[in-house]
Design a protein around this motif. Structure first.
Motif, PDB file in Angstrom:
ATOM      1  N   ASP A  85       0.811  -1.291  -0.284  1.00  0.00           N
ATOM      2  CA  ASP A  85      -0.043   0.218   0.321  1.00  0.00           C
ATOM      3  C   ASP A  85       0.923   1.146  -0.437  1.00  0.00           C
ATOM      4  O   ASP A  85       0.585   2.334  -0.720  1.00  0.00           O
ATOM      5  N   THR A 120       1.217   4.132  -2.832  1.00  0.00           N
ATOM      6  CA  THR A 120       1.896   5.588  -1.999  1.00  0.00           C
ATOM      7  C   THR A 120       3.339   6.230  -2.306  1.00  0.00           C
ATOM      8  O   THR A 120       4.140   4.828  -0.699  1.00  0.00           O
ATOM      9  N   ARG A 170       0.601   8.285  -6.193  1.00  0.00           N
ATOM     10  CA  ARG A 170       0.150   9.829  -5.105  1.00  0.00           C
ATOM     11  C   ARG A 170       1.445   9.508  -4.145  1.00  0.00           C
ATOM     12  O   ARG A 170       1.920   8.368  -4.154  1.00  0.00           O
ATOM     13  N   ALA A 233      -5.062   9.036   2.362  1.00  0.00           N
ATOM     14  CA  ALA A 233      -6.450   8.457   1.738  1.00  0.00           C
ATOM     15  C   ALA A 233      -7.366  10.090   1.740  1.00  0.00           C
ATOM     16  O   ALA A 233      -7.514  10.635   0.718  1.00  0.00           O
ATOM     17  N   THR A 234      -6.776  11.161   2.811  1.00  0.00           N
ATOM     18  CA  THR A 234      -7.715  12.571   2.677  1.00  0.00           C
ATOM     19  C   THR A 234      -6.512  13.172   1.988  1.00  0.00           C
ATOM     20  O   THR A 234      -6.668  14.735   2.422  1.00  0.00           O
TER      21      THR A 234
END
Length: 347
Positions: A85, A120, A170, A233-234
């Motif tokens: 992740d 990410t 990201r 995620a934010t």
């Protein structure tokens, strides 16, 4: 450090786990219940800078999955990234060597792997990106016109990540000042202020009095990175944050604190100027002195990192009191005796 049970869907690949910041991020992620994987070579010219016996021992004690490979090998990075992740890109060429030929290919491999698996990218950043026009108080969006070759490479590295955000990759960049910590052997504090491998009798000060300097305690930086990872995620697809760290407002406070901590352990330490004339004499013959001279402007001009964005995001900046951080650092580097040394590395 207590370890929480592993949680599914939380797997991180750490590149540069043999270095100070890479090992500490791996340690903190594992302690927070992440499954941590490391791509590393037994002997590496592209390994993370700052590898020490203490770092290696701590890394070996971590409950992480180890995969043999090289960050310069794209296929190896892609294989190691499967199911991840997050990819922590904490790998750097050691001792300032071969930056121009190694740094950008390594980030390109990380970006390719992140795009392939939907991970990410998390990058420990530096202040090398900034030239005089951004000083003295530097925000994340300050102009980046570096005056050094290494600074130009750092700018290009971040530009790779920014461009990749348009392709769905990201990234989180966490910039900080000069690293120090109990497992950081390759740093200005460990090798500039102090004499590596020698008893603690002298602190050498490279800066000008009255010129502020930014320091960053690696466990605090790693915790900051871990907390930002938890909120990834934010965040914006290309997110940059500054760690204020320990701000030495007049360039004398770090040396004074080292002397203060040493005295509490029965050590008498003198403060002396850093031997810049010797560095000038050695520069024509060796890479490290040359690079030290190129970065000397950071000891002659005030550069403070504005952490307002980080505080707004996390609510505060993780921060260990300076004397506590220095005591752990000096102990971890072996200056305060074996019993204290072992205790520092066990934390």
């Amino acid at each position: 450090m207590a370890t929480r049970p592993l949680e599914t869907g939380r797997t991180a690949l750490v590149l540069g786990v043999g270095g100070g910041i890479g090992s500490e991020v791996a340690r903190q992620l594992a302690g927070a219940g992440w499954r941590v994987r490391a791509l590393q070579r037994a002997t590496s010219v592209t390994g993370a800078a700052g590898t020490s016996a203490a770092t290696e021992a701590t890394t070996n004690a971590l409950d992480i999955e180890r995969i043999q490979g090289d960050a310069m090998d794209r296929d190896a990075v892609l294989r190691a990234a499967q199911g991840c992740d997050v990819i922590v890109h904490a790998v750097n060429p050691p001792g300032y060597r071969r930056w121009a030929e190694l740094v950008l290919p390594m980030i390109d491999n990380t970006v390719a792997a992140a795009q392939a698996v939907g991970a990410t990218v998390v990058l420990p950043g530096t202040v090398y990106n900034f030239g005089p026009e951004a000083l003295p108080l530097v925000g994340e969006d300050a102009p980046q016109h570096p005056r050094t070759r290494k600074g130009a490479i750092r700018v290009a590295l971040e530009q790779r990540l920014e461009a990749a955000s348009a392709q769905g990759v990201r990234s989180i960049i966490v910039r900080a000042g000069d690293f120090f910590g109990p497992r950081v052997g390759n740093s200005w504090l460990a090798q500039g202020f102090l004499k590596a491998g020698q008893p603690l009798r002298t602190v050498r000060e490279p800066g000008r009095r009255g010129v502020g300097h930014a320091w960053a305690y690696v466990p605090d930086v790693a915790r900051t990175m871990r907390e930002l990872i938890e909120q990834r995620a934010t965040l914006a697809p290309f997110a940059r944050f500054h760690v204020a760290g320990h701000w030495d407002a007049d360039g004398t406070q770090m040396a004074a604190a080292i002397c203060r901590v040493a005295q509490r352990h029965g050590l008498q330490v003198q403060r002396k100027p850093f031997p810049w004339p010797l560095i000038y004499a050695l520069a024509p013959f060796a890479t490290t002195p040359r690079e030290m001279l190129e970065m000397r402007y950071l000891w002659r001009e005030t550069l403070e990192l504005d952490n307002a964005k980080l505080v707004a995001t996390l609510g505060r900046e993780p921060h260990t009191p300076l004397d506590t951080a220095l005591e752990a650092t000096l102990a971890g580097l072996g200056y305060l005796g074996e019993s204290v040394h072992a205790l520092a590395l066990a934390q």
